[in-house]
Structures are given as C-alpha cells and as structure tokens.
Write an enzyme that holds these catalytic residues in place. Structure first.
Site, short mmCIF file in Angstrom:
data_model
loop_
_atom_site.label_atom_id
_atom_site.label_comp_id
_atom_site.label_asym_id
_atom_site.label_seq_id
_atom_site.Cartn_x
_atom_site.Cartn_y
_atom_site.Cartn_z
CD GLU A 12 4.76 -1.75 6.55
OE1 GLU A 12 4.11 -2.07 5.53
OE2 GLU A 12 4.36 -0.90 7.37
CB CYS A 47 3.45 -4.21 9.06
SG CYS A 47 2.68 -4.70 7.51
N1 THU Z 1 -0.31 -0.25 3.91
C1 THU Z 1 1.00 -0.64 3.92
O1 THU Z 1 1.57 -0.99 2.88
N2 THU Z 1 1.66 -0.63 5.10
C2 THU Z 1 1.12 -0.22 6.30
O2 THU Z 1 1.77 -0.34 7.33
C3 THU Z 1 -0.20 0.38 6.31
C4 THU Z 1 -1.03 0.16 5.10
C5 THU Z 1 -1.04 -0.27 2.64
C6 THU Z 1 -2.09 -1.34 2.55
C7 THU Z 1 -3.00 -0.75 1.49
O3 THU Z 1 -2.53 -1.15 0.21
C8 THU Z 1 -2.85 0.73 1.62
O4 THU Z 1 -1.71 0.95 2.44
C9 THU Z 1 -4.05 1.43 2.26
O5 THU Z 1 -4.34 0.87 3.49
#
Ligand code: THU
Length: 144
Positions: free
Chosen positions: A66, A100
C-alpha cells in the site's frame, strides 16, 4: 480534465482491480518473508495505480504494498482513491495492516472501499480505522 465521480460500488471495476493487484505481486521484493503482496487502487477520476511490498534486511524498514501504491498515486499526478484491492500469497484479498490503514486514509478518507473478494461486500475504511486522525485534524485542506 474529465472527472468521473465514483459514487456507487457498481462503478468500481472490481475484477480489473483485483487482476491488477494480483499482477503486481510479481513486482514484489520479499526475500525475507516470501509473502508477495500486490495492491491496486482506482481513483475517483478513473485511473489505476499499483504497488507491491519492498522488504529490507533491517526488517522493520519494510515498505508495504500500500505504501508503494500511495507513492504511485502521488508520482502519477495525485488524486483521490475510491477503491483498493490488496492480495497476498494465494492471491486472495487481505486487509491492510494498521499503518497502511492510516496511509490510505490520507488519500481516500473513510469512504474508501477495500476489496473483500467477489462474494462479499467491500469494507469501508472508516470501519477498519474508526475515529481516524487525518488532515482535517491539522486544519490542512487538500488542494487536489
Ligand atoms: N504487507 C503488506 O505489503 N501490506 C500489508 O498490509 C500487510 C503486510 C507485507 C509486509 C511484508 O513484506 C509481508 O507482507 C509480510 O508481513
């Protein structure tokens, strides 16, 4: 610029939004968690923006999908988000993490729709982040 006002759920191209989120997982950099997250947003003037997570050896510095979606939005001209789809792993929808939710609130407000899959109604961001702190609390008015 011609401006389509997205006032109903039906005006969101949900299938295309989900597809773009899924495709974005291929741009993810996630060597530590191996969780490849893709995000896609649809703006109130009918544009798509996308993002993917970018991890870091110093784990806490990881950028969520995000986060890069919001960067895409600003870099490509700004505007307001009407709907967002986020997917991970099995390419099914996931809810945005707490940080996010705040990032998305800045650019879509409480009415921003968050995909919850084809068979369920989307969430409104104000249900995921009630009583949110935002630009209004600082007396800042958005210019676009
Ligand atoms: N992650 C996201 O990209 N967005 C979210 O809303 C939750 C978590 C990613 C961060 C990390 O690279 C991976 O997911 C595992 O937590």
């Amino acid at each position: 610029m011609y401006c389509l006002t997205v006032s109903s759920l039906n005006q969101i191209p949900w299938n295309e939004l989900r597809e773009r989120a899924r495709n974005s997982t291929s741009s993810s950099y996630a060597p530590y968690s191996n969780v490849h997250v893709g995000a896609a947003g649809y703006t109130t003037d009918g544009r798509f923006v996308t993002g993917a997570n970018v991890e870091n050896a110093s784990y806490g510095l990881t950028l969520c999908a995000e986060c890069s979606l919001v960067s895409d939005l600003i870099r490509l001209g700004g505007g307001r988000l009407a709907a967002v789809a986020i997917v991970a792993g099995d390419l099914e929808p996931i809810a945005p993490c707490g940080r996010c939710r705040q990032l998305l609130f800045e650019h879509g407000g409480g009415g921003l729709l968050i995909d919850n899959g084809p068979d369920k109604a989307p969430f409104h961001l104000h249900d995921l982040l009630p009583h949110a702190f935002g630009p209004d609390d600082l007396g800042v008015r958005r210019t676009k």
